[in-house]
Design a protein around this motif. Structure first.
Motif, PDB file in Angstrom:
ATOM      1  N   GLY A  79     -23.674  19.776  -3.412  1.00 20.53           N
ATOM      2  CA  GLY A  79     -21.648  19.047  -3.506  1.00 20.53           C
ATOM      3  C   GLY A  79     -21.405  17.382  -2.869  1.00 20.53           C
ATOM      4  N   PHE A  80     -21.253  16.567  -3.525  1.00 20.39           N
ATOM      5  CA  PHE A  80     -21.059  15.703  -2.996  1.00 20.39           C
ATOM      6  C   PHE A  80     -19.445  14.636  -2.880  1.00 20.39           C
ATOM      7  N   VAL A  81     -18.823  13.880  -2.252  1.00 20.16           N
ATOM      8  CA  VAL A  81     -18.093  13.374  -1.950  1.00 20.16           C
ATOM      9  C   VAL A  81     -18.454  11.573  -1.727  1.00 20.16           C
ATOM     10  N   PRO A  82     -18.750  11.058  -2.684  1.00 23.69           N
ATOM     11  CA  PRO A  82     -18.452   9.726  -2.932  1.00 23.69           C
ATOM     12  C   PRO A  82     -17.583   9.188  -3.174  1.00 23.69           C
ATOM     13  N   LEU A  83     -17.423   8.118  -2.005  1.00 21.95           N
ATOM     14  CA  LEU A  83     -15.867   7.060  -1.993  1.00 21.95           C
ATOM     15  C   LEU A  83     -16.866   5.664  -1.555  1.00 21.95           C
ATOM     16  N   LYS A  84     -16.187   5.126  -2.556  1.00 22.49           N
ATOM     17  CA  LYS A  84     -16.910   3.584  -3.253  1.00 22.49           C
ATOM     18  C   LYS A  84     -15.751   2.634  -2.976  1.00 22.49           C
TER      19      LYS A  84
ATOM     20  N   LYS B 103      -9.710   6.683  -9.509  1.00 24.63           N
ATOM     21  CA  LYS B 103      -9.943   5.001  -8.899  1.00 24.63           C
ATOM     22  C   LYS B 103      -8.757   4.513  -8.783  1.00 24.63           C
ATOM     23  N   ALA B 104      -8.559   3.580  -8.076  1.00 18.77           N
ATOM     24  CA  ALA B 104      -7.485   2.475  -7.618  1.00 18.77           C
ATOM     25  C   ALA B 104      -7.901   1.294  -8.244  1.00 18.77           C
ATOM     26  N   GLU B 105      -7.128   0.762  -9.212  1.00 18.56           N
ATOM     27  CA  GLU B 105      -8.186  -0.724 -10.034  1.00 18.56           C
ATOM     28  C   GLU B 105      -6.136  -1.314  -9.067  1.00 18.56           C
TER      29      GLU B 105
ATOM     30  N   PHE C 265      -9.625  -5.303  -8.264  1.00 17.20           N
ATOM     31  CA  PHE C 265     -10.420  -4.850  -6.632  1.00 17.20           C
ATOM     32  C   PHE C 265     -10.265  -2.529  -7.044  1.00 17.20           C
ATOM     33  N   THR C 266     -11.356  -2.010  -7.014  1.00 16.96           N
ATOM     34  CA  THR C 266     -11.939  -0.673  -7.303  1.00 16.96           C
ATOM     35  C   THR C 266     -11.494   0.199  -6.056  1.00 16.96           C
ATOM     36  N   VAL C 267     -11.296   1.386  -5.738  1.00 16.28           N
ATOM     37  CA  VAL C 267     -11.201   2.459  -4.939  1.00 16.28           C
ATOM     38  C   VAL C 267     -11.378   3.078  -5.870  1.00 16.28           C
ATOM     39  N   THR C 268     -12.666   3.995  -5.251  1.00 19.16           N
ATOM     40  CA  THR C 268     -13.053   5.619  -5.510  1.00 19.16           C
ATOM     41  C   THR C 268     -13.087   6.118  -4.854  1.00 19.16           C
TER      42      THR C 268
END
Length: 177
Positions: free
Chosen positions: A95-100, A55-57, A66-69
């Motif tokens: 299996g799952f790849v979350p992009l948020k 997670k980038a902040e 602002f966050t990107v995960t």
């Protein structure tokens, strides 16, 4: 489950009220582990989920980021379902790849609330993509100059043909970019 979440929230609030440090408003990257606890219909055939995420902040103000995960999480079927699927040669997990993306607001130097939206991409055949929404609370405390340990809890919903919901607990190590 509600008692655990309430206890965690109260502990974070009490700890945050005694925090005396000034939080850095620099950009950070957190690498962590996620533990998902399915609820509702999703819990009927799935057990605990385990995965990791980055997670980038990125600071927009001194308290708002602002966050990107992006990450990966897998859920195993309960034993009776897993045994039946294994007998016919299917995958015993999903299996799952979350992009948020979203925002994180620090109420105090250590305590924050956040919200993210995005997509959950299934890695198994036929699992598809779903809309994801995830509000949460957390606590970040320093371990050295510019480095933090972050604890968070969030409710996460996946909206697709059938809705899936879970509580996710995260522990991460954050460092400056």
């Amino acid at each position: 489950m509600k008692k655990i979440l309430l206890t965690l929230t109260l502990a974070l609030l009490v700890t945050a009220s005694f925090a005396q440090r000034k939080r850095s408003s620099a950009a950070k990257l957190g690498i962590g582990l996620d533990f998902g606890v399915p609820i509702g219909d999703f819990a009927d055939i799935h057990s605990i989920g385990f995965g990791g995420a980055g997670k980038a902040e990125l600071p927009l103000s001194s308290n708002f980021f602002f966050t990107v995960t992006a990450g990966y999480i897998s859920y195993y079927y309960d034993k009776p379902v897993r045994d039946a699927i294994k007998a016919v040669g299917g995958d015993t997990y999903l299996g799952f790849v979350p992009l948020k993306a979203g925002g994180k607001y620090y109420f105090s130097p250590n305590f924050y609330g956040e919200g993210e939206i995005g997509a959950r991409i299934g890695t198994n055949k036929g699992t598809g993509t779903a809309f994801v929404y995830a509000p949460g609370l957390g606590f970040s405390f320093p371990v050295s100059n510019g480095h933090d340990i972050d604890f968070g809890a969030r409710f996460e919903g996946w909206t697709v043909d059938a809705n899936a919901q879970q509580f996710v607990f995260r522990i991460a190590y954050k460092f400056g970019l």
